[in-house]
Design an enzyme around this catalytic site. Sequence first.
Site, PDB file in Angstrom:
ATOM      1  N   TYR A   1      -2.147  62.143 -20.874  1.00 35.90           N
ATOM      2  CA  TYR A   1      -3.478  62.199 -21.485  1.00 35.90           C
ATOM      3  C   TYR A   1      -3.390  61.990 -23.000  1.00 35.90           C
ATOM      4  O   TYR A   1      -4.161  61.226 -23.593  1.00 35.90           O
ATOM      5  CB  TYR A   1      -4.072  63.567 -21.149  1.00 35.90           C
TER       6      TYR A   1
ATOM      7  N   LYS B   1      -5.111  59.085 -25.172  1.00 30.45           N
ATOM      8  CA  LYS B   1      -6.098  59.416 -26.200  1.00 30.45           C
ATOM      9  C   LYS B   1      -5.667  58.921 -27.581  1.00 30.45           C
ATOM     10  O   LYS B   1      -6.512  58.565 -28.404  1.00 30.45           O
ATOM     11  CB  LYS B   1      -6.337  60.934 -26.220  1.00 30.45           C
TER      12      LYS B   1
END
Length: 303
Positions: free
Chosen positions: A164, A168
């Site tokens: 993640y 991001k």
Amino acid sequence: MVDFTDRVAVVTGAGGGLGRAHALLLAELGAAVVVNDLGGSVDGTGGGSSAADAVVAEIEAAGGAAVAEYSSVSNPDGGGAIVQKAIEEFGRIDVVINNAGILRDKSFAKMTAEEVESVLDVHLRGAFYVTRAAFGHMREQAYGRVVVTSSGSGLFGNFGQANYGAGKAGLIGLMNVLAIEGAKYNISVNAVAPIATTRMTEGLLDAVADLRDAFNPAQVSPAVAYLASEECALTGEIWSVGGGTVSRVFIGLAPGYAKKPAEGPITIDDVVANVDQIRSTDGYTIPATSTDEFAKIVPQLTS
Ligand code: NAI
């Protein structure tokens, strides 16, 4: 007064949480909104039309214009279909809010290739596919506003989120380049790193129980709507937003240590002896591009 009358916006992952709040505010401000959501669970499994349908019904009940779209952002066909929906229903595309997201948290040693791929597919490739489908239209009309949804997990790090966090932070690289490529077409691209109580952060904000309500998703949407508006001329910025706070996050370049060519090549001993100066953030600047970074470094070697 920020006004989105005659503007058409796509909000991905708008069936709940932050995306729903963004869609509701944009519609309230006059935009026609494509409410995209595949209706899955937090880990991206499952699906259905009810989440997007419910948000469209809310917008219409409040007198706004919206249409539901159920494609996944995670492949080129999905990205194309989402933007095509805006063109078919409302005739144009002005704003893309890349918000769809999933989690597959695991400590790095246990993380599988599938857990990396699925998360990058939604966050990083998803923003790429949807924005690319819109970008040509935006270039032609010489107007566009794109917002990507980054995260403190990528900007600053968070245990168990290697997949993640990479996605991001990757969105910041995508934003940086699109901000440069979009500039001459009046296309701006900015990022938010939100903090809000949604199903994705269930339990995480319990430590500040008194402020639980303050961190509701609607507290993020005004900053997102501003970055997506004609009034906003900023591009390539990252804003941390949540609970009623809005702050700029930036990547700066500090003067550091410079050894001029006349003094000979830099050695490992030079690095060791100057670690404090290399790390000092005093006198930093924020380069607009990598060319700008180079332009800031060269005078340190010549002057
Ligand atoms: P959420 O789980 O309520 O919303 C995400 C939405 O995206 C869901 O409605 C889901 O169905 C949809 N979605 C997932 N995969 C999709 C796909 N392939 N195509 C289309 N839609 C898809 O979570 P939340 O918190 O509202 O998250 C929104 C965004 O904000 C995400 O990108 C998340 O990573 C990001 N974020 C949220 C933070 C928070 O504090 N809530 C913190 C930092 C980032």
